[in-house]
Write a protein that holds these residues in place. Sequence first.
Motif, PDB file in Angstrom:
ATOM      1  N   PRO A 120       0.826  -1.213   0.000  1.00  0.00           N
ATOM      2  CA  PRO A 120       0.000   0.000   0.000  1.00  0.00           C
ATOM      3  C   PRO A 120       0.858   1.259   0.000  1.00  0.00           C
ATOM      4  CG  PRO A 120       0.023  -0.956   2.188  1.00  0.00           C
ATOM      5  CD  PRO A 120       0.736  -1.927   1.278  1.00  0.00           C
ATOM      6  N   SER A 121       2.136   1.083   0.227  1.00  0.00           N
ATOM      7  CA  SER A 121       3.078   2.191   0.171  1.00  0.00           C
ATOM      8  C   SER A 121       3.826   2.186  -1.166  1.00  0.00           C
ATOM      9  CB  SER A 121       4.067   2.076   1.343  1.00  0.00           C
ATOM     10  OG  SER A 121       4.916   3.181   1.393  1.00  0.00           O
ATOM     11  N   CYS A 122       4.499   1.092  -1.471  1.00  0.00           N
ATOM     12  CA  CYS A 122       5.431   1.031  -2.596  1.00  0.00           C
ATOM     13  C   CYS A 122       4.872   0.450  -3.885  1.00  0.00           C
ATOM     14  CB  CYS A 122       6.667   0.232  -2.184  1.00  0.00           C
ATOM     15  SG  CYS A 122       7.648   1.032  -0.893  1.00  0.00           S
ATOM     16  N   GLY A 123       3.693  -0.120  -3.873  1.00  0.00           N
ATOM     17  CA  GLY A 123       3.142  -0.717  -5.090  1.00  0.00           C
ATOM     18  C   GLY A 123       3.069   0.300  -6.221  1.00  0.00           C
ATOM     19  N   SER A 124       3.413  -0.138  -7.441  1.00  0.00           N
ATOM     20  CA  SER A 124       3.328   0.781  -8.577  1.00  0.00           C
ATOM     21  C   SER A 124       2.605   0.175  -9.771  1.00  0.00           C
ATOM     22  CB  SER A 124       4.711   1.267  -8.998  1.00  0.00           C
ATOM     23  OG  SER A 124       5.523   0.194  -9.397  1.00  0.00           O
ATOM     24  N   ASP A 125       2.632  -1.134  -9.911  1.00  0.00           N
ATOM     25  CA  ASP A 125       1.840  -1.786 -10.956  1.00  0.00           C
ATOM     26  C   ASP A 125       0.498  -2.214 -10.371  1.00  0.00           C
ATOM     27  OD1 ASP A 125       3.579  -1.590 -13.061  1.00  0.00           O
ATOM     28  OD2 ASP A 125       4.389  -3.605 -12.854  1.00  0.00           O
ATOM     29  N   LYS A 132      -6.126  -8.219  -6.300  1.00  0.00           N
ATOM     30  CA  LYS A 132      -5.242  -7.158  -6.753  1.00  0.00           C
ATOM     31  C   LYS A 132      -5.987  -6.221  -7.686  1.00  0.00           C
ATOM     32  CE  LYS A 132      -1.288 -10.285  -6.697  1.00  0.00           C
ATOM     33  NZ  LYS A 132      -0.288 -10.979  -7.528  1.00  0.00           N
ATOM     34  N   GLN A 133      -5.489  -4.992  -7.747  1.00  0.00           N
ATOM     35  CA  GLN A 133      -6.016  -4.024  -8.710  1.00  0.00           C
ATOM     36  C   GLN A 133      -4.844  -3.184  -9.210  1.00  0.00           C
ATOM     37  OE1 GLN A 133      -8.712  -1.677  -6.322  1.00  0.00           O
ATOM     38  NE2 GLN A 133      -7.132  -0.163  -5.911  1.00  0.00           N
ATOM     39  N   ALA A 134      -4.986  -2.647 -10.399  1.00  0.00           N
ATOM     40  CA  ALA A 134      -3.964  -1.740 -10.918  1.00  0.00           C
ATOM     41  C   ALA A 134      -3.960  -0.490 -10.060  1.00  0.00           C
ATOM     42  CB  ALA A 134      -4.269  -1.388 -12.366  1.00  0.00           C
ATOM     43  N   GLY A 135      -2.773   0.036  -9.810  1.00  0.00           N
ATOM     44  CA  GLY A 135      -2.704   1.285  -9.065  1.00  0.00           C
ATOM     45  C   GLY A 135      -1.402   1.438  -8.314  1.00  0.00           C
ATOM     46  N   ASN A 136      -1.215   2.652  -7.784  1.00  0.00           N
ATOM     47  CA  ASN A 136      -0.030   3.006  -7.023  1.00  0.00           C
ATOM     48  C   ASN A 136      -0.323   3.008  -5.541  1.00  0.00           C
ATOM     49  OD1 ASN A 136       1.859   3.825  -9.167  1.00  0.00           O
ATOM     50  ND2 ASN A 136       0.353   5.421  -9.580  1.00  0.00           N
ATOM     51  N   GLY A 137       0.683   2.631  -4.754  1.00  0.00           N
ATOM     52  CA  GLY A 137       0.631   2.852  -3.324  1.00  0.00           C
ATOM     53  C   GLY A 137       0.914   4.324  -3.033  1.00  0.00           C
ATOM     54  N   VAL A 138       0.857   4.693  -1.771  1.00  0.00           N
ATOM     55  CA  VAL A 138       0.980   6.096  -1.377  1.00  0.00           C
ATOM     56  C   VAL A 138       2.374   6.645  -1.694  1.00  0.00           C
ATOM     57  CG1 VAL A 138       0.720   7.726   0.521  1.00  0.00           C
ATOM     58  CG2 VAL A 138      -0.743   5.702   0.440  1.00  0.00           C
ATOM     59  N   THR A 139       3.421   5.915  -1.345  1.00  0.00           N
ATOM     60  CA  THR A 139       4.781   6.382  -1.630  1.00  0.00           C
ATOM     61  C   THR A 139       5.044   6.439  -3.122  1.00  0.00           C
ATOM     62  OG1 THR A 139       5.678   5.658   0.495  1.00  0.00           O
ATOM     63  CG2 THR A 139       7.241   5.814  -1.332  1.00  0.00           C
ATOM     64  N   ALA A 140       4.639   5.413  -3.849  1.00  0.00           N
ATOM     65  CA  ALA A 140       4.842   5.412  -5.308  1.00  0.00           C
ATOM     66  C   ALA A 140       4.130   6.603  -5.946  1.00  0.00           C
ATOM     67  CB  ALA A 140       4.351   4.104  -5.919  1.00  0.00           C
ATOM     68  N   ALA A 141       2.905   6.875  -5.518  1.00  0.00           N
ATOM     69  CA  ALA A 141       2.157   8.009  -6.070  1.00  0.00           C
ATOM     70  C   ALA A 141       2.858   9.329  -5.750  1.00  0.00           C
ATOM     71  CB  ALA A 141       0.731   8.013  -5.520  1.00  0.00           C
ATOM     72  N   ALA A 142       3.346   9.473  -4.526  1.00  0.00           N
ATOM     73  CA  ALA A 142       4.021  10.708  -4.127  1.00  0.00           C
ATOM     74  C   ALA A 142       5.323  10.899  -4.897  1.00  0.00           C
ATOM     75  CB  ALA A 142       4.280  10.709  -2.626  1.00  0.00           C
ATOM     76  N   VAL A 189       9.836  11.624  -9.866  1.00  0.00           N
ATOM     77  CA  VAL A 189      10.709  10.453  -9.825  1.00  0.00           C
ATOM     78  C   VAL A 189      10.064   9.354 -10.665  1.00  0.00           C
ATOM     79  CG1 VAL A 189      11.746   8.684  -8.335  1.00  0.00           C
ATOM     80  CG2 VAL A 189      11.577  11.061  -7.530  1.00  0.00           C
ATOM     81  N   GLU A 190      10.827   8.727 -11.540  1.00  0.00           N
ATOM     82  CA  GLU A 190      10.302   7.623 -12.332  1.00  0.00           C
ATOM     83  C   GLU A 190      10.311   6.367 -11.473  1.00  0.00           C
ATOM     84  OE1 GLU A 190      11.563   7.136 -16.466  1.00  0.00           O
ATOM     85  OE2 GLU A 190      12.656   9.028 -16.226  1.00  0.00           O
ATOM     86  N   VAL A 191       9.151   5.726 -11.336  1.00  0.00           N
ATOM     87  CA  VAL A 191       9.000   4.580 -10.447  1.00  0.00           C
ATOM     88  C   VAL A 191       8.875   3.290 -11.256  1.00  0.00           C
ATOM     89  CG1 VAL A 191       7.551   3.531  -8.670  1.00  0.00           C
ATOM     90  CG2 VAL A 191       7.942   6.008  -8.658  1.00  0.00           C
ATOM     91  N   PHE A 192       9.624   2.282 -10.827  1.00  0.00           N
ATOM     92  CA  PHE A 192       9.606   0.964 -11.444  1.00  0.00           C
ATOM     93  C   PHE A 192       9.343  -0.068 -10.359  1.00  0.00           C
ATOM     94  CE2 PHE A 192      12.144   3.742 -13.971  1.00  0.00           C
ATOM     95  CZ  PHE A 192      11.877   3.400 -15.287  1.00  0.00           C
ATOM     96  N   SER A 193       8.552  -1.090 -10.689  1.00  0.00           N
ATOM     97  CA  SER A 193       8.319  -2.175  -9.737  1.00  0.00           C
ATOM     98  C   SER A 193       9.487  -3.154  -9.799  1.00  0.00           C
ATOM     99  CB  SER A 193       7.011  -2.907 -10.047  1.00  0.00           C
ATOM    100  OG  SER A 193       7.195  -3.831 -11.102  1.00  0.00           O
ATOM    101  N   ASP A 194       9.549  -4.040  -8.813  1.00  0.00           N
ATOM    102  CA  ASP A 194      10.603  -5.052  -8.780  1.00  0.00           C
ATOM    103  C   ASP A 194      10.561  -5.954 -10.010  1.00  0.00           C
ATOM    104  OD1 ASP A 194       8.152  -5.692  -7.145  1.00  0.00           O
ATOM    105  OD2 ASP A 194       9.011  -7.703  -7.177  1.00  0.00           O
TER     106      ASP A 194
END
Length: 162
Positions: A113-118, A129-139, A145-150
């Motif tokens: 819920p913080s780091c999710g990006s995909d 699961k659902q598509a979407g960003n966690g709070v940190t990824a969104a911020a 900042v370009e965000v990539f998932s693991d």
Amino acid sequence: MQNRILVSACLMGQAVRYDGRAKPLLHPAIEKWRAEGRLVTICPEMSAGMPVPRPPAEIGDGATGEDVLAGSARVIESTGADVTKELLQAAENAVTLARQAGCRYALLIDGSPSCGSDFIYDGSFSGRKQAGNGVTAAALKAAGVEVFSDREIERLIERISE
């Protein structure tokens, strides 16, 4: 140093996840970037004072990190406790660190819920699961900042080499 990367501490082998475990990302690029001093490690939740282990948390009602940032959604633990304030602080800490360290990229664990990006979980604690960003990824994305998932490390490698 150019092309610094903010990276989730759990991906670096630190046992900081909600369940007290790590989720190390083993990839030659990680070792190369570590040796070059490019990696800046953070567990956003721990930076906000959250304990390890901690109850699982999800963004409620199928909302996303952007909704939490806008004040229209909450982050709730499986116990029913509201940890929105902590996740907002976690996101702020990550953005501040990224700016201070000159990170143009972030490599974050997906599903959180913080780091999710995909994807993130839908708030029902049913494993959906659902598509979407966690709070940190969104911020981080909002801060440029370009965000990539693991699971997108190959894309990050390509992006950095451009």
